[in-house]
Enzyme design. Structure first.
Site, mmCIF file in Angstrom:
data_model
loop_
_atom_site.group_PDB
_atom_site.id
_atom_site.type_symbol
_atom_site.label_atom_id
_atom_site.label_comp_id
_atom_site.label_asym_id
_atom_site.label_seq_id
_atom_site.Cartn_x
_atom_site.Cartn_y
_atom_site.Cartn_z
ATOM 1 N N LEU A 99 -3.750 -0.211 -4.269
ATOM 2 C CA LEU A 99 -4.737 -0.566 -3.395
ATOM 3 C C LEU A 99 -4.326 -0.482 -1.754
ATOM 4 C CD1 LEU A 99 -6.627 -2.984 -5.558
ATOM 5 C CD2 LEU A 99 -7.182 -0.593 -5.636
ATOM 6 N N GLN A 144 -2.364 0.939 1.747
ATOM 7 C CA GLN A 144 -2.691 2.140 2.897
ATOM 8 C C GLN A 144 -2.126 3.368 1.815
ATOM 9 O OE1 GLN A 144 -0.138 2.390 6.066
ATOM 10 N NE2 GLN A 144 -1.647 3.618 7.182
ATOM 11 N N TYR A 184 12.157 -7.738 6.656
ATOM 12 C CA TYR A 184 11.787 -6.527 6.113
ATOM 13 C C TYR A 184 12.929 -5.534 6.192
ATOM 14 C CZ TYR A 184 8.793 -2.237 5.841
ATOM 15 O OH TYR A 184 7.985 -0.995 5.300
ATOM 16 N N LYS A 207 14.915 -3.452 3.300
ATOM 17 C CA LYS A 207 14.652 -1.935 3.374
ATOM 18 C C LYS A 207 16.315 -1.605 3.020
ATOM 19 C CE LYS A 207 10.753 -1.487 2.843
ATOM 20 N NZ LYS A 207 10.090 -0.996 1.405
#
Ligand code: AKB
Length: 323
Positions: A10, A12, A141, A145
């Site tokens: 749901l 982007q 973040y 990654k």
């Protein structure tokens, strides 16, 4: 890919990817999932399951129930929201990826998961950032990654899992808003240009970052997943980009179509610091050579398409000057 499970569907990317996958592989072969129950935005006949990716058993059960051969794992917290709660960002981003890898290992699935330009840091070369270079990010973040890229490499080498991934730049789309990224300004600016003819930007006017229009991002996921495995050297972390621009440059492009648009600045120190730690523009040669990556949209064509589609969605008057 024959039957695909999408996590974070749901969000982007997911809300547009699911529709494309349904067109390509058939509705019954695409299993959309999200931690949110309200399946708003997906076509009515979509198969939808509620899935918290940090629940390993639940993840396994859904993948097994539908006998999927591929997983596109999108559920993650982005850079800005990650800084507000680093522990949660690690839990969701790494816990979710670990479960996706384990399910893929146990059920023999191929796995796509996105990395990001956030996998680079202040010590990375800023211009034409090479595919293989220094990666010392200083956001949680970014740390998830880089760790994710390495963990995917490990599962491929150790267990033969067919892991694949790209380092996405900021993604721009009119369908679903991004949530909590540093590059979100490049989406918000189009909404505000149409609604208010004015936008207050939280990133400094000359700070450049890599960006891409969503149709190119969706193509990249599908093309990489369908690429010949024997040609993939950098299978989990391909640099890809379509354009690089600053807030001032995107504002100038919008002004060509909405001449009375104005941009103002109220810098958010946290997001500005993140943006400055990322490259200005990355080198996508490896993706071009190994699986034929090519972006169709540049800043001008994206701006034309965004303003046209978004004005219809928002039902606001939009009369660009005749060319
Ligand atoms: C973010 O801004 O956090 C994301 C990204 C570049 O990964 N859009």
């Amino acid at each position: 890919m024959k039957r695909v499970l999408v996590t974070g569907s749901l969000g982007q990317i997911g809300s547009e990817l699911v529709v494309r996958l349904q067109e390509l592989y058939g509705h019954k072969n695409v299993i959309a999932s999200d931690v949110r129950r309200a399946r708003h935005g997906l076509p009515d006949n979509s198969i939808f399951e509620v899935l918290d990716v940090t629940d390993g058993n639940g993840f396994y059960e859904i993948a097994k129930k539908y006998n999927v051969d591929s997983i596109i794992h999108l559920a993650a917290l982005l850079s800005s929201v990650g800084e507000q709660n680093p522990q949660k960002a690690w839990h969701i981003n790494m816990g979710g990826l670990y479960n996706a890898l384990e399910v893929s290992r146990q059920l023999g699935c191929a796995l796509f998961t996105p990395s990001s330009i956030a996998a680079f840091g202040p010590s990375t070369p800023k211009d034409n950032t090479p595919q293989d270079t220094l990666q010392r990010p200083d956001t949680i973040y970014g740390v998830t990654k880089v760790s994710g890229e390495l963990l995917c490499d490990y599962y491929h080498k150790k267990y033969g899992v067919d892991t694949r991934g790209v380092r996405f730049p900021g993604l721009i789309s009119y369908k679903t808003l991004p949530g909590g990224g540093t590059t979100d300004y490049a989406v918000e600016i189009y909404y505000e240009a149409l609604k208010a003819k004015e936008y207050t930007c939280y990133i400094e006017e000359n700070t450049k970052m890599d960006m891409m229009y969503m149709p190119d991002a969706i193509d990249a996921i599908i093309d990489l997943m369908e690429a010949d495995a024997s040609k993939l050297v950098h299978r989990n972390a391909f640099n890809i980009t379509a354009m690089s621009f600053s807030p001032k440059e995107i504002a100038e492009e919008i002004k060509k179509l909405i001449p009375d648009f104005r941009i103002k600045y109220d810098i958010d120190p946290t997001r500005q610091e993140i943006a400055e730690s990322w490259p200005n523009c990355i080198d996508a040669t490896a993706a071009k050579e190994e699986w034929g990556f090519k972006a169709k949209y540049d800043l001008t064509s994206m701006t034309e398409d965004m303003l046209d589609k978004l004005s219809r969605k928002l039902q606001v008057e939009y009369n660009p000057p005749a060319a």
